[in-house]
Motif scaffolding. Sequence first.
Motif, PDB file in Angstrom:
ATOM      1  N   THR A  66      -1.387   7.725  -6.541  1.00 26.34           N
ATOM      2  CA  THR A  66      -1.982   6.305  -6.024  1.00 26.34           C
ATOM      3  C   THR A  66      -3.449   6.090  -6.904  1.00 26.34           C
TER       4      THR A  66
ATOM      5  N   VAL B 174      -0.354  10.104  -2.503  1.00 24.00           N
ATOM      6  CA  VAL B 174      -1.697   9.882  -2.406  1.00 24.00           C
ATOM      7  C   VAL B 174      -2.280  10.048  -3.869  1.00 24.00           C
TER       8      VAL B 174
ATOM      9  N   PRO C 298      -4.092   0.803  -1.912  1.00 28.96           N
ATOM     10  CA  PRO C 298      -3.501   2.028  -1.636  1.00 28.96           C
ATOM     11  C   PRO C 298      -2.236   2.045  -0.639  1.00 28.96           C
ATOM     12  N   PRO C 299      -2.575   1.358   0.553  1.00 29.36           N
ATOM     13  CA  PRO C 299      -1.293   1.158   1.087  1.00 29.36           C
ATOM     14  C   PRO C 299      -0.115   0.536   0.693  1.00 29.36           C
ATOM     15  N   MET C 300      -0.608  -0.655  -0.256  1.00 29.42           N
ATOM     16  CA  MET C 300       0.881  -1.258  -0.905  1.00 29.42           C
ATOM     17  C   MET C 300       1.536  -0.276  -1.838  1.00 29.42           C
TER      18      MET C 300
ATOM     19  N   ASN D  62     -11.435   7.709   4.668  1.00 32.49           N
ATOM     20  CA  ASN D  62     -10.574   6.862   5.116  1.00 32.49           C
ATOM     21  C   ASN D  62      -9.286   7.736   5.122  1.00 32.49           C
ATOM     22  N   VAL D  63      -8.894   8.192   3.925  1.00 33.00           N
ATOM     23  CA  VAL D  63      -7.804   9.152   3.887  1.00 33.00           C
ATOM     24  C   VAL D  63      -7.739  10.181   4.663  1.00 33.00           C
TER      25      VAL D  63
ATOM     26  N   TYR E 294       1.037  -9.395   0.505  1.00 31.81           N
ATOM     27  CA  TYR E 294       0.122  -8.816  -0.349  1.00 31.81           C
ATOM     28  C   TYR E 294      -0.026  -9.856  -1.447  1.00 31.81           C
TER      29      TYR E 294
ATOM     30  N   GLN F 292      -5.365   6.965  18.018  1.00 29.65           N
ATOM     31  CA  GLN F 292      -5.381   6.094  16.853  1.00 29.65           C
ATOM     32  C   GLN F 292      -6.723   5.218  17.194  1.00 29.65           C
TER      33      GLN F 292
ATOM     34  N   GLN G 297       1.662   3.003  -1.665  1.00 26.41           N
ATOM     35  CA  GLN G 297       2.035   4.025  -0.738  1.00 26.41           C
ATOM     36  C   GLN G 297       3.290   3.643  -0.127  1.00 26.41           C
ATOM     37  N   ASN G 298       3.023   2.524   0.527  1.00 28.88           N
ATOM     38  CA  ASN G 298       4.216   2.233   1.476  1.00 28.88           C
ATOM     39  C   ASN G 298       5.237   1.409   1.110  1.00 28.88           C
TER      40      ASN G 298
ATOM     41  N   THR H 288      -6.898  -8.169   5.898  1.00 27.86           N
ATOM     42  CA  THR H 288      -5.901  -7.602   6.956  1.00 27.86           C
ATOM     43  C   THR H 288      -5.425  -8.632   7.718  1.00 27.86           C
TER      44      THR H 288
END
Length: 517
Positions: free
Chosen positions: A310, A307, A296-298, A40-41, A477, A54, A300-301, A421
Amino acid sequence: MSGAQTGPAVNPDTVPNKGLITVSIMLATVMQVLDTTIANVALPNMQGSLGASQDQISWVLTSYIVAAAIMTPVTGWLSDRIGLRELFIASSAGFVAASMACGLSGSLNEMIFFRLIQGLCGAALVPLSQTVLLTINRKEDHGRAMAIWGAGIMVGPIIGPTLGGWLTETFNWRYVFFVNLPIGALALAGMVFFLPKTPTRKRGFDFFGFAMLSLFIGALQLFLDRGEQLDWFASAEIWIELGLTITGLWVFTLHITGREHAFIDPKIFTDRNLVSALVMIFVVGIILLAGLALLPPMLQNILGYPVVTTGVVLAPRGVGTMIAMLVVGRLVGNVDTRVLIFVGLVLTAISLWQMSGFSVTMDETPIIVSGIIQGLGLGLVFVPLSTLAFATLEPRYRADAASLFSLLRNIGSSVGISIVTVELARNIAVSSTGLVANISPFNPNFTSLASSIPLDQQTMMAVLFQATQGQAAMIAYVDDFKLMMIITLCAIPLLALMSPPKPRQGGGDSEPTIAME
């Protein structure tokens, strides 16, 4: 439909090299479950290297998930037909070869094709490893065996993103696939030398039943995976996939209930423990990978974690799981498994309640504490549940039941990721609208704030707007974590439907036997 078994049958007590067999099959299992999250990453790097958009690069994940999901239910039939040892070795070898081909791919089409092969070969590894451990160990040792199996299943997806991020940053995205070569080589060597042969059964193949089940699984996975990209029911493709999903399930259900030798014997669903465990593992699948998809997106973003950081912050979740596995392996058989599952679900719910208190100003402490508690909870659920699912099941149904167990866990993960999501996007929009509405030069609070900070009005509004986006995302979230907590609590009443394992009667052991070479 069964036939004569090949080879002399022996008691599980006489199986040699159990430790080496366990290490070999668990290496193969960890290799497979790592691939559910490790790639994924690396997708952004793959996208540039393969010249994909994308939308196109998402098929690198979708092709693997769909192929593995469709192939999982046929594992029981294949292991009966050609032998568990032969299928395990062939699947592992095919998975390693496909992994190498993925790493060497020079185009998107090549990558998608080899990911399909990888999914087809890897689908059997998880249910086969569970079946082997149940077969080579005595019934009273099943708890410890499932603790080892559960450790690989639970920890693999957790460390996948961290390992994938490190490999991508240190080397390049191709090593996300190349890492399977040394692991797979060791697993194959152990299986070739130590894995004993198992009896085979002549069993007819229900092609129509398999086709309908494959239609249901494939269409459902595409529906869940493509829905967000295509704006769900605004797309004709999504409506078609939903229709195929319903049709496949409906026809398959009617087919197996009216056929003598169906693809899956409907008698397997008369075991109350198994059915309850299948529903509960579906819930565990939602919590396990949905959480991994959100955190992870929470981090990082919103919180701005790199990364690698995280991965380090999320690592205690895996530590909690490993601790639970070590403890629960000794408790199963001595403590009512339903009590262990109950405690695990409660701990998981507590961790999600703690996560519902996350904020944009917090440090890493709440993440680590809630992660450890959630790891402990999921570990306490997974091992007893894996044991209880097979406690009252006839041994001849084990291979099929293990396939269903893995399938429901994977479908639960897909459903969970889709739910959180969708809810995340919806709640961000709702929260953002409510917060932005208060950013106005006519708001007295805005006027007071602007007078105390040396910024012009336009810049001040831009800064506040950016801040509200982060707040809106965190609110979304938090709402997802609350939803996951409710889902976890709703699974607790299923424990009332389960029965604890019955102690073995002296001399009446009906454990499955294996044939030695």
